[in-house]
Design a protein around this motif. Sequence first.
Motif: not given
Length: 785
Positions: A20, A29-31, A73, A76, A105, A115, A119
């Motif tokens: 991502q 970036n929480r992936y 996705q 997010d 994002l 969001p 964030e």
Amino acid sequence: MKNIILLVICFLLPACSVDQPAGSASLPNRYVSPESEQGRLYRDRIQPVLEKRCVVCHGCYDAPCQVNLASAQGIDRGANKQIIYNGTRLTADPLTRLFEDAHTLQEWREKEFYPVLNEDPGGDHLQDSLLYQMLMLKKYNPLNEVVKHNERLPAELFNFSIDPENICPNMDQFEDFAQSRPYWGMPYGLPPIEPAELKILENWLQIGAPLTALPELDAVYQDQIHIWEAFLNGVTAKQRLVARYIYEHLFLGHLYFEDLELNNSNIRAYFRIVRSRTPPGEPVSIVSTRRPYDDPEIGTVYYRLQRVESSVVAKNHLPYALSNRRLQRFETLFFDTPYSVKELPGYDPELASNPFKTFTEIPANIRYRFMLEHAKFTINGFIKGAVCRGQVALNVINDHFWVFFVNPDQEALTGIDRFLTKHSEQLKIPPERESNAGIISHWTEYSDLQATYLKEKSERLNELLKERDERFDLDWVWDGDGQNWNAALTVFRHFDSATVVEGLVGRPPKTAWLIDYPILERIHYLLVAGFDVYGNVGHQLSTRLYMDFLRMESEFNFLALLPGDTRTALREHWYRGAKDRVKQYVYGHAQLRTEPEITYPDGNQAKAYLYDQLQQKLSGILSNRYDLENETVPERHRQILKKLHEFRGGAASILPEMGLLMVADHDRQNLVYTILRNSAHTHITSLLFEQNNRVPEEDYVTVLPGFVGAYPDALWQVESGTLEDFVTHVSQLENEEDYHHLMSMYGIRRSHEHFWQFSDHLHKIFQLTDPVEYGALDYNRIENR
């Protein structure tokens, strides 16, 4: 060693990036890796809760506030105040299609999405999460504070209309929202989720809500992808034109490999065919355009299979099987017939939106066969496509009708290619004018073109029949080649949604369609390939008005099989109260000077006789899957439900459009039946005042085994021993109070304390009985009655 170190870091850090791309240094970036502990947490614990409790309202385009929780996705991406279903906007809205119109994002934030997760690097993962606050609002203000178990919710506290007020608070607005609407926590208008499930979500949010992509596919899937992408990316002009045609007709499908077993998680892997800038073997880079036939603006486009990453929801699930047998059929259909493609067509809007011009070098019979042999999928496109809820397309059809198709092997059609080429200009459709057409822009032009085409079509048919000394007979109706169930379909409309099933289901309907190739192709390009859910009122209105043509032309084809005097009488009955100019759209320009070569009995039962003859002709391919005579229906259930199946008027008109009845039986697996109210109308040509044309005394009920429809209006549960009591109570319905009593006895209302347990059981039965068609139901339409 470097790879091992990276894997360890990804395992330990929630913010580790896999594939991502980071949108901005200020955005999280929480992936995480799918194989990491947190990746497995999301996939095995979080996603199932979201699917069972959230996706039933938050999926597809009609998700409230565009909060689509069916994928990582979508979570997010967050929320947006823009209303997708807006039939009054004067200009087209910007596109916000998940997986297509933005990929980072930062790009979504630039499109005014805000969001639902925290964030702020210095913020609190719980207190600064809109998702958490909505869940807590429900927890501290449960429904049982304002209503007793399984009673109606107070109308002054909730809005369950189809077009409710669009209130989409962000975190800065949440406190005011919570004070003014304390009972609007999530799940909206439903019981709180179970404490254990809430705790799972809370723990996940507390650690930063790590998300993950899907795990890598097994090698057997990669092999199949390679085979199909090789087929779709041939280098000759013919191969490229065929691939373009296939793509423009299958782009909405959820493709799956029929020859492969279910994967280890017992869930099929679904794919979409997309246009990509990159060739097979490289990562897909989607070419995003408003319509599938819009100019990709690159030299070479590649057709690729991309895995569907969202949870499957029934309302937009269009399964389409890929197999070795289908690949061989495509090879035979498109390449064994000798024809040549001299030059590839371009993407000029007036050309690209007209398949009769774009694909003229592929013989019409081949194109028709391609669409015909999976006709249920083709028709389902305008019901389960981008519209999600489709009153624009669906208030133009009756609540229940049968669909037949013109025989592609009819000798009289051998000259269809020349005819279509000659009249291709008359067959163009409104979407070529794009999404910002004036409210009545060009309407007179399309009306005149349709009138000319119908006149030319009927004149040509009259000439052909005279030349051959023939008349219309049952040979004009496709019999599915004796093996294809797509030859006979039934459409049920449930106000702003609809369902297509195989077979001739239910009592003989008021109307029927006989669809030929030009109709079928135009339905697809009008309502699927060319329809823009983000388009303005002019685009949506012209689409709706043109669909009137196609419905009436399909009905006209069916009437051609009936005696002349019956045709006139039926047409007048089907359009009681409609203005003469409406009926003239088709019936004033299409005239047949011959009687059918079918011997009808004396009397006024010609339509019933024709229905009977068609059922006999198609008996070898008629599916009984949705028939109460189906072997899966216990004899006792069959006898009782047949009584309900025969209800008409009165009690029938009080029932909801679509309800699901679960019959609990301790001696066998619980069974589910769909109960449909088919709403009668004097005619369906009114754009805005459909209720003025209702004829409730002509409403009737259809009962079907299994699941038909994605938006249940009502849920019922009865013990097998009390099924007859339920039917008796339904038969005695006279008013809303009677229905209220019925729901109190047998209903699973929004306030039912065991609502979620019932929902889980319902979905489990759906998945077990129909794993390919299965998808999460949508609860946005559950009535508060």
